[in-house]
Design a protein around this motif. Structure first.
Motif, short mmCIF file in Angstrom:
data_model
loop_
_atom_site.label_atom_id
_atom_site.label_comp_id
_atom_site.label_asym_id
_atom_site.label_seq_id
_atom_site.Cartn_x
_atom_site.Cartn_y
_atom_site.Cartn_z
N LEU A 4 0.83 -1.20 0.00
CA LEU A 4 0.00 0.00 0.00
C LEU A 4 0.87 1.25 0.00
O LEU A 4 0.53 2.25 -0.66
N PHE A 5 1.99 1.21 0.70
CA PHE A 5 2.89 2.36 0.73
C PHE A 5 3.40 2.72 -0.66
O PHE A 5 3.42 3.88 -1.05
N TYR A 6 3.84 1.72 -1.42
CA TYR A 6 4.34 1.97 -2.77
C TYR A 6 3.23 2.49 -3.68
O TYR A 6 3.44 3.39 -4.50
N THR A 7 2.04 1.96 -3.52
CA THR A 7 0.92 2.39 -4.35
C THR A 7 0.56 3.85 -4.08
O THR A 7 0.37 4.64 -5.01
N ILE A 8 0.48 4.21 -2.81
CA ILE A 8 0.17 5.60 -2.45
C ILE A 8 1.29 6.53 -2.91
O ILE A 8 1.03 7.62 -3.44
N SER A 9 2.52 6.11 -2.75
CA SER A 9 3.66 6.92 -3.18
C SER A 9 3.64 7.16 -4.69
O SER A 9 3.87 8.28 -5.15
N CYS A 11 1.00 7.09 -6.64
CA CYS A 11 -0.13 7.98 -6.95
C CYS A 11 0.23 9.43 -6.67
O CYS A 11 -0.08 10.32 -7.48
N ILE A 12 0.88 9.69 -5.56
CA ILE A 12 1.29 11.06 -5.23
C ILE A 12 2.31 11.58 -6.23
O ILE A 12 2.22 12.74 -6.69
#
Length: 88
Positions: A4-9, A11-12
């Motif tokens: 989830l951390f990589y996905t949010i990063s 996206c940002i």
């Protein structure tokens, strides 16, 4: 599996690149354009580094280092050409 951390990063960072591209259309100053281009290059390098962290493929690390080297060269060349002192 991508966390989830990589996905949010990602996206940002992609949102950051999109905002920088949108902002480039309305800017007339050469210095501001160069700053946005360097911002997009840095964000792109971070995207490639996240891909490296996700896949552990050494080629992604090489590409990110190449982006960093090219960004440094572009910044130096722009600053040398933009701020030329003239003797009057």
């Amino acid at each position: 599996k991508m966390s989830l951390f990589y996905t949010i990063s990602l996206c940002i960072l992609f949102a950051n690149i999109g905002v920088a591209l949108y902002s480039l259309m309305g800017i007339k100053s050469e210095g501001s354009r160069m700053l946005f281009i360097l911002l997009m290059g840095t964000s792109g390098m971070c995207v490639v580094l996240i891909f490296y962290a996700f896949s552990a493929n050494r080629a992604y690390l090489d590409i990110a280092l190449l982006f960093a080297l090219l960004a440094a060269i572009v910044g130096i060349v722009f600053s040398r050409r933009a701020w030329v002192t003239t003797d009057d």
